[in-house]
Motif scaffolding. Structure first.
Motif, mmCIF file in Angstrom:
data_model
loop_
_atom_site.group_PDB
_atom_site.id
_atom_site.type_symbol
_atom_site.label_atom_id
_atom_site.label_comp_id
_atom_site.label_asym_id
_atom_site.label_seq_id
_atom_site.Cartn_x
_atom_site.Cartn_y
_atom_site.Cartn_z
ATOM 1 N N ILE A 95 -22.885 -120.498 -24.029
ATOM 2 C CA ILE A 95 -22.163 -120.563 -22.746
ATOM 3 C C ILE A 95 -21.382 -119.271 -22.487
ATOM 4 O O ILE A 95 -21.608 -118.602 -21.463
ATOM 5 C CB ILE A 95 -21.250 -121.807 -22.714
ATOM 6 C CG1 ILE A 95 -22.108 -123.071 -22.800
ATOM 7 C CG2 ILE A 95 -20.389 -121.826 -21.457
ATOM 8 C CD1 ILE A 95 -21.306 -124.346 -22.994
ATOM 9 N N TYR A 99 -22.544 -116.087 -19.953
ATOM 10 C CA TYR A 99 -21.652 -115.659 -18.869
ATOM 11 C C TYR A 99 -21.345 -114.167 -18.965
ATOM 12 O O TYR A 99 -21.371 -113.453 -17.943
ATOM 13 C CB TYR A 99 -20.344 -116.449 -18.912
ATOM 14 C CG TYR A 99 -19.301 -115.890 -17.972
ATOM 15 C CD1 TYR A 99 -19.364 -116.139 -16.608
ATOM 16 C CD2 TYR A 99 -18.285 -115.064 -18.443
ATOM 17 C CE1 TYR A 99 -18.444 -115.589 -15.734
ATOM 18 C CE2 TYR A 99 -17.352 -114.512 -17.575
ATOM 19 C CZ TYR A 99 -17.437 -114.771 -16.220
ATOM 20 O OH TYR A 99 -16.523 -114.216 -15.372
ATOM 21 N N THR A 115 -23.520 -120.310 -15.261
ATOM 22 C CA THR A 115 -23.018 -120.832 -16.535
ATOM 23 C C THR A 115 -22.715 -122.319 -16.431
ATOM 24 O O THR A 115 -22.921 -123.077 -17.391
ATOM 25 C CB THR A 115 -21.764 -120.057 -16.964
ATOM 26 O OG1 THR A 115 -22.060 -118.656 -16.983
ATOM 27 C CG2 THR A 115 -21.301 -120.479 -18.344
ATOM 28 N N THR A 119 -24.348 -125.177 -18.710
ATOM 29 C CA THR A 119 -23.504 -126.064 -19.513
ATOM 30 C C THR A 119 -23.954 -127.507 -19.422
ATOM 31 O O THR A 119 -23.981 -128.233 -20.419
ATOM 32 C CB THR A 119 -22.040 -125.945 -19.065
ATOM 33 O OG1 THR A 119 -21.620 -124.578 -19.196
ATOM 34 C CG2 THR A 119 -21.133 -126.832 -19.908
#
Length: 511
Positions: A95, A99, A115, A119
């Protein structure tokens, strides 16, 4: 005064971004670790256990095996939790890593949207709770091709080194990772390997070193990965269909490849795949054509290559996982653009928020269902039920016999195949010496048209005519994937058992 205000706004925006990212990491941690050890092993996970206990560099994907052996095993038993610990951690680390890279490519807002979709992606949550190397592959492939792009484009030595290191690690995690550089490599050759470019470029030291590095990478790929592909094809040519699973009937060429691509899009969810492609197109139209071409080449080459390979030999849709970051980046760009458009509404956020909810809705049933059965068959529960009823002379046949054998360590679990002669011979062998044993069959229940239905070779007809359904193990899901195991008990076969009225009716209904 204006300068001070701009610094204040910048600090506030940065703080908000950090909080949002921190919230996504925390939410992703909860999604990936919740009920992590609840699911029983599948056969692929048992193979991960075997290779983690005895890792070797001769294995074409050794990285996670060595990590399990030297990092996890000394502290945590390699059970259902220990073997999934690193995949879950890599799923969480993906994650912030994704990003950080995507923000450099497409900006903060697009990166945050991308992102967020990553997730909550059911595909990535599933792989993070699966004791295989796929979450590690995704983590490394979400970094290396984009770090290489930034390193070359922005002359950032740190990003270039990061890209090269993660490239090597990704190739050690799984050979399919190397396919991501195929598309950019072809694009660069078609664009710059022309006499008028080469004469000017060869005078630059950096270009000369880049060409040399590219040749070295090409040689390494040829030496290491081409033999792996050839061995894969040769094994399937020699052994035919093999593995732990009852496979469905073969599809005709063309239909097989269409199913392959549709399965890939369905795993991503169709809205993410569609908006991802549109987002890459938006990048090209908004002046970032080089990045759009690069992203498209990163995704298209592996998809086309593996689809063509599937004409020759079986290929899993898992091998396309390294391409999925491109679609998340594109979907993030698409959603960011939705917020920039004037929709003629007082609440400008209403239209893009609705689109975002529709995108999330496609994957929500699968995400919720993940915590009902882990998207796998419950061989542990089947073994516990069966263990109390087994006698020494019983014989057990099972789909995924390695997983069933793991939970029945004192039994020789045989592989269930469509060939009913194996079942008939086993029944005869059980009672040849007057033993009163039983034949047990653990088979997946038919779930939908694309799953195994047991009808091939007359297997379903034989089971329904000669066996009794004793138990069904599993938890219902909200999506179309249902993973129930059915346990059949087969009594001794008599010469006229197949001619009884009841068995005749069962066989006709099975057909």
């Amino acid at each position: 005064m204006e300068l001070a205000e701009s610094h204040t706004v910048e600090r506030s925006t940065s703080r908000s971004t950090t909080l949002l990212l921190g919230g996504l990491v925390l939410f992703g941690f909860l999604l990936r670790f919740w009920r992590l050890a609840n699911w029983s092993f599948e056969s692929d996970e048992v193979f991960m256990l075997r290779d983690s206990l005895h890792p070797t560099l001769r294995n074409p994907r050794p990285l996670l095996y060595f990590l399990n052996h030297y990092v996890v095993a000394p502290f945590v038993p390699l059970n259902e939790f220990g073997l999934r610990l690193l995949p879950a951690l890599f799923g969480v680390l993906a994650i912030p890593a994704f990003y950080a890279v995507s923000r450099r490519l497409v900006g903060t807002r697009s990166a945050l949207f991308a992102t967020f979709l990553l997730t909550v992606s059911p595909l990535l949550v599933i792989f993070s709770q699966f004791a295989r190397y796929w979450s590690l592959v995704f983590l490394l492939c979400a970094v290396y091709p984009y770090a290489l792009y930034l390193g070359v484009k922005e002359r950032d030595r740190g990003m270039l080194i990061l890209g090269l290191v993660t490239l090597v690690l990704a190739c050690l995690a799984h050979p399919a990772s190397v396919l991501l550089i195929g598309g950019p490599g072809i694009w660069l050759m078609l664009t710059y390997l022309r006499p008028r470019y080469l004469r000017r470029a060869w005078d630059q030291k950096a270009v000369r070193w880049g060409i040399i590095a590219g040749l070295v990478v090409a040689i390494v790929i040829a030496v290491r990965f081409v033999p792996i592909l050839l061995r894969w094809v040769a094994v399937h040519d020699t052994m035919g269909p093999f593995g732990q699973y009852l496979l469905g009937p073969k599809l005709a060429p063309g239909l097989k490849q269409l199913k392959y691509l549709l399965a890939y899009a369905e795993g991503l969810t169709l809205p993410v795949a569609a908006t991802g492609a549109v987002g890459v197109y938006i990048l090209a139209k908004r002046g970032n054509r080089t990045l759009a071409i690069y992203l498209a080449s990163v995704a298209l080459f592996p998809i086309i290559f593996l689809t063509l390979v599937s004409l020759r030999t079986p290929v899993s849709t898992y091998y396309l996982l390294p391409t999925t970051p491109v679609f998340f980046i594109g979907a993030g760009v698409f959603l960011s653009r939705m917020f920039e458009v004037d929709w003629g509404l007082r609440a400008r956020w209403l239209m893009p928020a609705t689109v975002l909810l529709l995108i999330l809705d496609a994957g929500t049933p699968t995400l919720i269902s993940q915590y009902r059965n882990g998207r796998r068959y419950d061989f542990r529960a089947a073994a516990r039920w069966l263990e109390q009823r087994l006698t020494p002379s019983d014989v057990v046949f099972s789909d995924q016999p390695v997983a069933m054998g793991y939970y029945l360590p004192k039994r020789d679990v045989q592989q269930l195949k469509f060939n009913t002669e194996l079942l008939k011979d086993s029944l005869q062998a059980i009672h040849r010496d007057g033993q009163q044993g039983t034949l047990w069959i653990i088979a997946p229940a038919p779930a939908h048209a694309f799953r195994t239905n047991l009808k091939q070779g007359g297997l379903a007809a034989w089971m329904y005519g000669n066996c009794q359904l004793r138990n069904s193990v599993g938890a219902g899901r909200l999506d179309f994937r249902q993973q129930y195991l059915q346990i059949y008990q087969c009594p001794p076969e008599t010469p006229h058992s197949a001619q009884t009225p009841s068995s005749g009716r069962v066989e006709r209904s099975a057909r």
